[in-house]
Design an enzyme around this catalytic site. Structure first.
Site, PDB file in Angstrom:
ATOM      1  N   GLU A 160      26.269 -15.552 -15.686  1.00  0.00           N
ATOM      2  CA  GLU A 160      25.933 -14.235 -16.220  1.00  0.00           C
ATOM      3  C   GLU A 160      27.174 -13.334 -16.202  1.00  0.00           C
ATOM      4  O   GLU A 160      27.874 -13.286 -15.188  1.00  0.00           O
ATOM      5  CB  GLU A 160      24.823 -13.583 -15.386  1.00  0.00           C
ATOM      6  CG  GLU A 160      24.261 -12.348 -16.072  1.00  0.00           C
ATOM      7  CD  GLU A 160      23.091 -11.717 -15.326  1.00  0.00           C
ATOM      8  OE1 GLU A 160      22.226 -11.124 -15.989  1.00  0.00           O
ATOM      9  OE2 GLU A 160      23.049 -11.831 -14.084  1.00  0.00           O
ATOM     10  N   ALA A 296      24.987 -12.111  -5.376  1.00  0.00           N
ATOM     11  CA  ALA A 296      24.019 -13.185  -5.572  1.00  0.00           C
ATOM     12  C   ALA A 296      23.634 -13.235  -7.040  1.00  0.00           C
ATOM     13  O   ALA A 296      23.763 -12.248  -7.768  1.00  0.00           O
ATOM     14  CB  ALA A 296      22.776 -12.973  -4.700  1.00  0.00           C
ATOM     15  N   MET A 297      23.130 -14.398  -7.483  1.00  0.00           N
ATOM     16  CA  MET A 297      22.777 -14.595  -8.891  1.00  0.00           C
ATOM     17  C   MET A 297      21.492 -15.412  -8.996  1.00  0.00           C
ATOM     18  O   MET A 297      21.350 -16.447  -8.355  1.00  0.00           O
ATOM     19  CB  MET A 297      23.930 -15.311  -9.612  1.00  0.00           C
ATOM     20  CG  MET A 297      23.604 -15.725 -11.027  1.00  0.00           C
ATOM     21  SD  MET A 297      23.215 -14.290 -12.071  1.00  0.00           S
ATOM     22  CE  MET A 297      22.251 -15.109 -13.351  1.00  0.00           C
ATOM     23  N   GLU A 298      20.577 -14.945  -9.856  1.00  0.00           N
ATOM     24  CA  GLU A 298      19.194 -15.409  -9.886  1.00  0.00           C
ATOM     25  C   GLU A 298      18.949 -16.675 -10.683  1.00  0.00           C
ATOM     26  O   GLU A 298      17.869 -16.854 -11.269  1.00  0.00           O
ATOM     27  CB  GLU A 298      18.311 -14.301 -10.464  1.00  0.00           C
ATOM     28  CG  GLU A 298      18.564 -13.958 -11.941  1.00  0.00           C
ATOM     29  CD  GLU A 298      19.534 -12.822 -12.160  1.00  0.00           C
ATOM     30  OE1 GLU A 298      19.543 -12.246 -13.258  1.00  0.00           O
ATOM     31  OE2 GLU A 298      20.298 -12.506 -11.217  1.00  0.00           O
ATOM     32  N   ASN A 299      19.890 -17.610 -10.749  1.00  0.00           N
ATOM     33  CA  ASN A 299      19.672 -18.854 -11.488  1.00  0.00           C
ATOM     34  C   ASN A 299      18.269 -19.388 -11.197  1.00  0.00           C
ATOM     35  O   ASN A 299      17.872 -19.506 -10.034  1.00  0.00           O
ATOM     36  CB  ASN A 299      20.714 -19.893 -11.092  1.00  0.00           C
ATOM     37  CG  ASN A 299      22.106 -19.321 -11.063  1.00  0.00           C
ATOM     38  OD1 ASN A 299      22.645 -18.914 -12.073  1.00  0.00           O
ATOM     39  ND2 ASN A 299      22.694 -19.277  -9.874  1.00  0.00           N
ATOM     40  N   HIS A 331      15.290  -9.327  -4.052  1.00  0.00           N
ATOM     41  CA  HIS A 331      15.777  -8.974  -5.389  1.00  0.00           C
ATOM     42  C   HIS A 331      15.882 -10.214  -6.275  1.00  0.00           C
ATOM     43  O   HIS A 331      15.332 -10.257  -7.388  1.00  0.00           O
ATOM     44  CB  HIS A 331      17.147  -8.304  -5.252  1.00  0.00           C
ATOM     45  CG  HIS A 331      17.770  -7.886  -6.548  1.00  0.00           C
ATOM     46  ND1 HIS A 331      17.789  -6.580  -6.972  1.00  0.00           N
ATOM     47  CD2 HIS A 331      18.407  -8.593  -7.522  1.00  0.00           C
ATOM     48  CE1 HIS A 331      18.399  -6.499  -8.144  1.00  0.00           C
ATOM     49  NE2 HIS A 331      18.796  -7.720  -8.494  1.00  0.00           N
ATOM     50  N   GLU A 332      16.577 -11.230  -5.779  1.00  0.00           N
ATOM     51  CA  GLU A 332      16.800 -12.416  -6.605  1.00  0.00           C
ATOM     52  C   GLU A 332      15.511 -13.191  -6.855  1.00  0.00           C
ATOM     53  O   GLU A 332      15.337 -13.787  -7.927  1.00  0.00           O
ATOM     54  CB  GLU A 332      17.855 -13.312  -5.961  1.00  0.00           C
ATOM     55  CG  GLU A 332      19.188 -12.645  -5.689  1.00  0.00           C
ATOM     56  CD  GLU A 332      19.824 -12.035  -6.933  1.00  0.00           C
ATOM     57  OE1 GLU A 332      19.536 -12.501  -8.062  1.00  0.00           O
ATOM     58  OE2 GLU A 332      20.603 -11.076  -6.782  1.00  0.00           O
ATOM     59  N   HIS A 335      13.563 -11.782  -9.685  1.00  0.00           N
ATOM     60  CA  HIS A 335      14.110 -12.197 -10.978  1.00  0.00           C
ATOM     61  C   HIS A 335      13.480 -13.490 -11.492  1.00  0.00           C
ATOM     62  O   HIS A 335      13.539 -13.761 -12.699  1.00  0.00           O
ATOM     63  CB  HIS A 335      15.612 -12.433 -10.855  1.00  0.00           C
ATOM     64  CG  HIS A 335      16.453 -11.210 -11.047  1.00  0.00           C
ATOM     65  ND1 HIS A 335      16.316 -10.366 -12.122  1.00  0.00           N
ATOM     66  CD2 HIS A 335      17.472 -10.706 -10.298  1.00  0.00           C
ATOM     67  CE1 HIS A 335      17.215  -9.399 -12.034  1.00  0.00           C
ATOM     68  NE2 HIS A 335      17.921  -9.568 -10.940  1.00  0.00           N
ATOM     69  N   GLU A 354      17.277  -5.992 -14.155  1.00  0.00           N
ATOM     70  CA  GLU A 354      17.900  -5.481 -12.939  1.00  0.00           C
ATOM     71  C   GLU A 354      17.194  -4.254 -12.365  1.00  0.00           C
ATOM     72  O   GLU A 354      17.093  -4.111 -11.147  1.00  0.00           O
ATOM     73  CB  GLU A 354      19.375  -5.180 -13.200  1.00  0.00           C
ATOM     74  CG  GLU A 354      20.184  -6.393 -13.648  1.00  0.00           C
ATOM     75  CD  GLU A 354      20.191  -7.523 -12.623  1.00  0.00           C
ATOM     76  OE1 GLU A 354      19.731  -7.320 -11.481  1.00  0.00           O
ATOM     77  OE2 GLU A 354      20.655  -8.618 -12.975  1.00  0.00           O
TER      78      GLU A 354
END
Length: 873
Positions: A160, A296-299, A331-332, A335, A354
């Site tokens: 992203e 962090a990233m919501e893959n 949060h993640e 998502h 977001e």
């Protein structure tokens, strides 16, 4: 994605005149769409089969992609995204000749041009190619670490907003969903992780294995994930979902806290959304290092976290760390529904991902940890959004995004913090039950699809007696902050009118917001209604009374002097949320000349030194922020004496060491107060920190958790050359990756300009890791923004090898944003001129911040000095 900011405590200034009550035009239901730079729509991908063969040692990989696609109308070319890829061969089923490959490196596209137009129908495009493995969080990237005395390397992906094109050629746009089948050749002893569980493994020659994962659901490209390394996994079942935390071998115990959080919030979301999590597993994958922009990233099914955002070490972690880990997991995980299952159609609706996840993280965390008072804590983020939203360079929550390069600018406090504040306001307006019913219907109606914001408002309006669309349009389709003025309206009533809060003429242009307002009397009585420009209302509530009771709406309140005189003495009787509202609004309005700065200073002087820890922490942070304005002024010692008089009793009551059974928020407050005092050079605090530091040098176990972080922070701020070198040697010797990164960052936190220069030189020396270097420069920028910015630009070519491509346009302006020097305005303008027009937003925000700070120093600090001379004792 969990967004990070480099610096805080930005300032606003300039007088705001009264505005006309004439109602300006309402925002249109849809913003004027910019001409988007997107791929042609004549070809649609249906499925990707991607096979990756990484060579981690050489930082390269080879790949094969077979793309099942549908040609929708005759065309002589297939155009998709590709970046830093070298094509070895390209073939299309049913076409004998290979196409001509035409690359546009600026737009990151590749066109495969055929001799004759392709007829509509189904085809398979087979591409063989080579790519590179990066050393910053972009595309397929490597993170290095040491374990048991040996150097090791793990691989991860970060896509992203638009870096999936660095792993494979594809339609790398959120509105183009497809099924992904992923295969990787991995070393026999390593674990491979992706969005879906492993389907098959088979041995290969040379100590390798081929790992093929199950097919994904239909999903957007930026959510694909691949991780590879010497990992171990701990897990629990939540219904039919296998929830796991994947860490480097030896770190499993540090992942237990995050696993427990994930188990809790997944069950909560299954119930809240009314649609069970749809994948067979959900992994939380930890990686060493850090990013300039995210934690962090919501893959989908394989959320990536940097270690510090997910691992808890009892010796090193603080209560704040625990709260941050829980909220980041929340949060993640949110998502997985808002963003992954239902995805925005294009980046101008990024806030659907977001803003909602930011709101949901607080809602779910508050459910499990009411003692943390999450909704009080969110006000700090909302205030950051309001400061930005009142200045130049702001943008509407829903803002036209021309291309993927402009999309990087949308990951900011407007999208996240204003977004979540507006959602909370709308939920409060329609009620929790109606809001949740609308969200559930939205998720069900659009699962596996793409949406725009009005799709959500439509579903809420269907189930709510109170309609939200008109109010929501006011707050999402135009930038700015409403200002509600409160004046006496006879006995037992308050007149309310709406203007616009802004800090420069461009930000004072009249606009209207239909604003939900709650007025609550200190001695009883409540009124709820909607106030708009040209539509004043009268609340039948007697003063003293709070406007925006509970602080659930997005606006600032300016009380007439007689109402403020009645309300301010009641500060100690107010709910903590409303105490925060008075502190935040009085400072913001004072800085902009709407009300006297003395309103804030008197509150600060007279506020009780006991009470809700988050309120006291906010007071500490606000006083600390104002200290920045006094640099180089003869009055700074007097201001600091005032701060010491307010915070000293708190520090004495709290002490340095945690007390048995104390609330977590007391520990957070202790660190805030001691850090503020120590960084301002309060003698007793600095002396005690140095005493504890000296002991720690020979007895490392003498400092743990929050006390350790506080002591090291105070000592680093006041360090001399010898102390700086002691911290430096500790950083070099640390075997914990997160601790080492924090120690290196402390080297940039010294108040000594010579040591700041030394830290800058160290940052790009090759000694700190590639991800730690930019963080050291950012640390210097919080004390010496001009020095950090100048150094970064002077070393731009080298520094950009450390930076993620999508962060480069924002990293430099954020270094400069705390500057107090007029010359920085021209420097930022010159920097912005080197960027594409669509990538200049952060530079304009930084310039606006500096202009306002200079105005505060010129116009408001003298006012504060006069008040302190008369009242500061």
């Amino acid at each position: 994605m969990k967004f990070l900011r480099l610096a805080a405590a930005l300032f606003v200034a300039a007088a705001i005149p009264a505005m006309s009550d004439a109602a300006p035009a309402r925002p249109k239901a849809k913003p004027a769409a910019a001409e988007r730079v997107v791929l042609p729509k004549d070809v649609r991908p249906d499925r990707y089969d991607i096979h990756i063969r990484p060579d981690a040692g050489r930082l390269t990989f080879s790949g094969e992609a077979k793309i099942a696609l549908t040609v929708l109308k005759p065309t002589d070319r297939i155009v998709l995204n590709a970046a830093d890829l070298t094509f070895r061969s390209v073939r299309l089923s049913g076409v004998a000749a290979a196409p001509k490959v035409v690359e546009d490196k600026d737009q990151q596209t590749a066109a495969f041009v055929f001799a004759k137009p392709l007829a509509p129908g189904r085809y398979t495009l087979a591409i063989a190619y080579d790519g590179q493995i990066y050393q910053q969080a972009s595309g397929l990237f490597a993170l290095d670490y040491e374990a048991d005395g040996a150097k090791k390397r793990a691989l991860f992906t970060q896509f992203e907003n638009s870096d999936a094109r660095r792993l494979a050629p594809m339609w790398d746009e959120p509105g183009v969903k497809a099924v992904f089948g992923l295969t990787v050749d991995a070393p026999q002893g390593e674990m491979a992780v992706s969005n879906m569980p492993v389907a098959t493994e088979k041995a290969l020659p040379g100590g390798l294995k081929e790992v093929r994962f199950q097919d994904s659901p239909k999903m957007s490209s930026y959510l694909v994930f691949l991780g590879l390394g010497d990992f171990e996994r701990i897990h629990k079942m939540v219904g039919k979902t296998d929830v796991g935390v994947v860490v480097r071998k030896g770190d499993a115990a540090k992942g237990e806290y995050a696993l427990d959080a994930a188990v809790k919030v997944l069950g909560f979301y299954n119930d809240y959304f009314g649609v069970p999590y749809p994948l067979p597993k959900l992994d939380l994958v930890a990686g060493p290092g850090q990013s300039q922009t995210f934690s962090a990233m919501e893959n989908w099914g394989a959320i990536f976290y940097f270690d510090y955002a997910i691992l808890i070490d009892p010796k090193l972690s603080t209560e704040t760390d625990k709260q941050n880990v829980f909220t980041t997991v929340a949060h993640e995980t949110a998502h997985q529904w808002f963003g992954d299952l239902v995805t925005m159609e294009w980046w101008d609706n990024l806030w659907l991902n977001e803003g909602f996840a930011s709101w949901m993280e607080n809602k779910s965390t508050d459910h499990f940890h009411p003692e943390w008072h999450m909704w009080l804590g969110t006000q700090a983020g909302q205030q950051g959004a309001m400061r930005t939203d009142a200045r130049g360079g702001t943008h509407p929550i829903i803002t036209p995004i021309r291309d993927v390069f402009a999309a990087a600018n949308a990951f900011d406090v407007i999208t996240y913090q204003k977004g979540q504040a507006v959602i909370r306001m709308l939920e409060s307006y329609v009620g929790e039950d109606a809001f949740r019913a609308g969200v559930r219907n939205y998720i069900k109606a659009h699962a596996y699809g793409n949406t725009v914001t009005d799709d959500l408002w439509t579903e809420i309006d269907k189930v709510s007696p109170k309609k939200v669309t008109a109010i929501a349009h006011d707050f999402t389709l135009q930038a700015g902050v409403p200002l509600i003025r409160a004046k006496p309206a006879g006995a037992g009533a308050i007149a309310l009118s709406q203007e616009r809060f802004g800090t420069e003429p461009e930000q004072r242009t009249p606009r209207t917001w239909h604003t939900p307002v709650a007025v609550k009397g200190v001695d009883g009585g409540r009124w709820d209604g909607v106030v708009a420009a040209g539509q004043p209302r009268t609340a039948p509530v007697a003063a003293p009374a709070v406007v925006n009771a509970g602080q659930t709406s997005y606006f600032r309140t300016a009380y007439a002097p007689e109402l403020w005189a009645a309300l301010a003495p009641q500060f100690g009787r107010l709910d903590p949320a409303d105490q925060l509202g008075l502190l935040y609004d009085s400072r913001a309005l004072g800085e902009t000349g709407v009300t006297p700065m003395s309103d804030f200073l008197a509150l600060a002087k007279n506020a009780p030194s006991t009470g809700e820890p988050i309120v006291l922490q906010t007071l500490s942070e606000q006083l600390d922020a104002l200290d920045w304005l006094y640099e180089g002024r003869a009055s700074r010692p007097a201001y600091r004496a005032f701060v010491f008089s307010r915070l000293g009793p708190m520090a004495q009551r709290l002490g340095w060491d945690p007390k048995a059974g104390e609330p977590d928020n007391d520990a957070v407050l202790r660190r805030s107060v001691l850090t503020t005092l120590g960084e301002m050079g309060e003698p007793a605090v600095v002396a005690e920190a140095r005493r504890r530091f000296e002991r720690w040098l020979t007895d490392p176990d003498s400092l743990k958790g929050a006390v350790r972080r506080t002591v090291l922070g105070v000592v680093a701020a006041n360090a001399d050359a010898a102390t700086w070198e002691q911290i430096h040697q500790k950083a070099k010797a640390s075997t914990d990756i997160t601790d080492r990164a924090r120690l290196y960052r402390l080297l940039g936190a010294s108040n000594d300009p010579a040591l700041a220069d030394k830290a800058l030189a160290l940052a790009l020396s090759g000694e700190p890791s590639a991800t730690d270097g930019p963080a050291i420069i950012a640390a210097v920028s919080e004390i010496y923004p001009d020095k950090a910015f100048d150094f970064a630009l002077a070393n731009r070519a080298k520094l950009e090898t450390y930076l993620e491509p999508t962060s480069r346009a924002s990293y430099y302006p954020r270094l400069a944003t705390l500057s107090r020097e007029p010359a920085m305005l021209d420097k930022l303008a010159a920097f912005a001129a080197t960027l594409p027009a669509s990538s200049r937003g952060e530079a304009e925000k930084a310039r606006a911040s500096i202009r306002y700070r200079l105005a505060v120093i010129k116009d408001r600090v003298p006012e504060m000095e006069r008040w302190l001379a008369a009242n500061g004792g």
